[in-house]
Design a protein around this motif. Structure first.
Motif, short mmCIF file in Angstrom:
data_model
loop_
_atom_site.label_atom_id
_atom_site.label_comp_id
_atom_site.label_asym_id
_atom_site.label_seq_id
_atom_site.Cartn_x
_atom_site.Cartn_y
_atom_site.Cartn_z
N ALA A 308 38.84 37.91 -17.65
CA ALA A 308 38.61 36.68 -16.79
C ALA A 308 39.90 36.11 -16.21
O ALA A 308 40.90 36.01 -17.09
N GLY A 309 39.98 35.92 -14.96
CA GLY A 309 40.98 35.33 -14.37
C GLY A 309 42.18 36.32 -14.03
O GLY A 309 43.40 35.95 -13.69
N ASP A 310 41.85 37.67 -14.09
CA ASP A 310 42.90 38.81 -13.64
C ASP A 310 42.99 38.67 -12.44
O ASP A 310 42.13 39.02 -11.50
N LYS A 311 44.38 38.41 -11.73
CA LYS A 311 44.76 38.38 -10.18
C LYS A 311 44.52 39.85 -9.71
O LYS A 311 44.14 39.82 -8.32
N ARG A 312 44.46 40.85 -10.61
CA ARG A 312 44.41 42.10 -10.05
C ARG A 312 42.96 42.25 -9.45
O ARG A 312 42.62 43.09 -8.40
N LYS A 313 41.94 41.84 -10.27
CA LYS A 313 40.58 41.99 -9.77
C LYS A 313 40.36 41.33 -8.50
O LYS A 313 39.50 41.96 -7.60
N GLN A 314 40.97 40.02 -8.18
CA GLN A 314 40.98 39.30 -7.14
C GLN A 314 41.55 40.00 -6.09
O GLN A 314 41.01 40.10 -4.78
N SER A 315 42.86 40.57 -6.25
CA SER A 315 43.67 40.97 -5.05
C SER A 315 43.47 42.71 -4.77
O SER A 315 43.67 42.97 -3.71
N TRP A 316 42.85 43.21 -5.73
CA TRP A 316 43.18 44.70 -5.53
C TRP A 316 41.49 45.19 -5.46
O TRP A 316 41.55 46.53 -5.58
N THR A 317 40.34 44.36 -5.43
CA THR A 317 39.19 44.91 -5.43
C THR A 317 38.56 44.24 -4.20
O THR A 317 38.94 43.28 -3.98
N MET A 318 37.58 44.56 -3.84
CA MET A 318 36.80 44.05 -2.49
C MET A 318 35.21 44.57 -2.78
O MET A 318 35.02 45.74 -2.87
N SER A 319 34.37 43.63 -2.49
CA SER A 319 32.82 43.84 -2.50
C SER A 319 32.73 44.40 -0.97
O SER A 319 32.94 43.64 0.10
N ALA A 320 31.93 45.16 -0.81
CA ALA A 320 31.39 45.74 0.46
C ALA A 320 29.91 45.85 0.48
O ALA A 320 29.51 46.76 -0.34
N ASN A 321 29.03 45.69 1.42
CA ASN A 321 27.67 46.03 1.71
C ASN A 321 27.98 47.27 2.60
O ASN A 321 28.15 47.35 3.74
#
Length: 471
Positions: A308-321
């Motif tokens: 939880a709170g890992d900046k890498r998940k926020q900056s280095w991943t993306m959700s896409a439909n």
């Protein structure tokens, strides 16, 4: 234009020379080595051509990350595609998989070009300045060592090619892994002893597109780690980490380790040696260009490994439909490289460059090596540098075993979808079987840790047989 022409010439020569390895005819209009290495300018153009081959080949410009990530437990392709499915299931056909053939042949194409430079500079007719001979030879030997590193880690025993003489290479058998690594370490040591400490030889001022001494140190640290020589791995990683302030960890939120010329990058390359577009092959590969284009979906096992709170998940991943065959699903995809076209910038105009060597890996190499040496407090300090950059709290492992577990987890997160690190980590730590037989129960076999030698290669050179076990 003369430099560009020579770059193209040498690139063409590289993919057509080792005929039995690459299966292509040799053009009749190639300039001789004597002509290419007559002047400083033409020799430099030949070296630039080698880098152009790296950035344009079906090897280090995306496929290593792509195929090894599919082989490991990082991601899968969201649509059916036979060649990709074979890597995902670890059931690669030695007869009918062009991606596997490319992973085998493309490094040898680059190796040929590196050998051509090494031999050309050593010719008595070469009028290149001695200091440049050493620099250019060192660059070529580093590249040759890097290519052999990936080849032996993908295929195990491989031909160790150190000549352009096809009378030798056409029937050359596979060398042992120990023999290949001996030459890798020899090449990288020569490179470290002879390369410039800065980036003065990069075509554009400020770029990090030509390797320097610290790139050689970084690869030596990696090679020694893979060989289990912990003291040497820590020693060479320390050289990079302590390199007079040239390198520092990038701010993930405000910047990126993959931005052009950022302080974390040890070596980068682009789609050409004079980039103007700022997007990479991996950006195009992983960031969907449209809602109807199949994507590389990160596996839940990887996503659940982020704290939880890992900046890498926020900056280095993306959700896409993504809609494929009329069915829409939401996937999470890698987003380390954000720009995926020449016309759309997702980075506020910042250019990106494919980054095979960066500082964070060196901290993780040293952390693991120190753990193996029983220096737990020092190793934890290196690990915590990476964790703090990601916005996470420090860990305080009780012993070396706990530290090694923490480092393995951190490597999985820090280096995911990047240059095949996860696949190679599973192999070198002998954990591939335990991890993948659970994830891929129906198809996994322990022998799949090595890719098969392509049939096209051993049909041309029967000395490449016997085939790897399990194929």
């Amino acid at each position: 234009m003369a430099m560009q022409a020579l770059a193209v010439l040498l690139a063409a020569q590289s993919v057509t020379s080792c005929k039995k390895l690459v299966e292509a005819d040799v053009p009749k209009n190639l300039q001789t080595q004597q002509a290419v290495f007559t002047t400083n300018t033409t020799a430099n153009a030949a070296v630039n051509g080698m880098y152009s081959a790296i950035s344009g080949t079906s090897f280090l410009n995306g496929p290593v990350t792509q195929m090894m990530g599919l082989s490991a437990d990082e991601f899968y392709f969201s649509a059916a595609r036979d060649a990709y499915d074979q890597f995902t299931a670890n059931t690669i056909s030695f007869q009918a998989n062009n991606d596997n053939l490319s992973l085998w042949s493309s490094p040898y194409s680059v190796i040929y070009q590196a050998n051509s430079i090494i031999e050309g500079l050593a010719l008595p007719s070469s009028l290149v300045a001695d200091s440049l001979k050493r620099q250019y030879t060192a660059e070529a030997r580093l590249v040759r060592g890097l290519c052999h590193f990936y080849l032996t880690n993908m295929y195990g025993k491989v031909p160790l090619i150190t000549t352009t003489n096809i009378n030798i290479t056409a029937s050359q058998p596979r060398n042992t892994v120990d023999e290949v690594y001996t030459k890798i370490l020899e090449d990288l040591t020569y490179a470290e002893n002879n390369l410039a400490k800065d980036y003065r030889y990069s075509p554009t001022a400020g770029d990090r597109t030509r390797v320097n001494r610290w790139a050689a140190s970084a690869l030596l640290a990696r090679a020694y780690l893979y060989r289990g020589q912990w003291a040497q791995a820590a020693q060479y990683a320390s050289k990079v980490i302590d390199s007079a302030g040239i390198y520092s960890l990038a701010d993930i939120t405000a910047s990126s380790p993959f931005y052009k010329n950022n302080a974390e990058a040890i070596w980068q390359y682009y789609s050409s040696l004079q980039p103007t577009t700022g997007y990479t092959a991996e950006g195009t590969m992983f960031r969907p260009t449209a809602a109807s284009v199949a994507c590389y979906a990160l596996r839940p096992e990887l996503l659940n490994s982020f704290e939880a709170g890992d900046k890498r998940k926020q900056s280095w991943t993306m959700s896409a439909n993504i809609t494929v065959a009329g069915v829409t699903n939401t996937y999470t995809v890698p987003l380390k490289y954000k720009n995926n076209s020449a016309t759309v910038s997702y980075t506020g105009g910042a250019l990106e460059g494919l980054t095979p060597l960066r500082l964070a890996e060196q901290y993780l190499i040293r952390a693991e090596a120190l753990a193996r040496l029983g220096r737990v407090t020092e190793g934890a300090a290196d690990l915590n540098r990476i964790r703090r950059r990601a916005g996470l709290e420090d860990v305080n492992p009780a012993d070396a075993t706990a530290l090694l577990t923490a480092v393995a987890k951190e490597r999985r997160i820090e280096l995911f979808a990047e240059m095949g690190h996860r696949w190679l980590d599973l192999k070198r730590t002998n954990t591939a079987d335990a991890v993948l037989k659970v994830l891929k129960q129906a198809t996994w076999k322990a022998t799949a840790v090595l890719y098969p030698v392509p049939e096209e290669a051993y049909r041309s050179n029967p000395a490449l047989l016997p085939q790897n076990d399990g194929y």
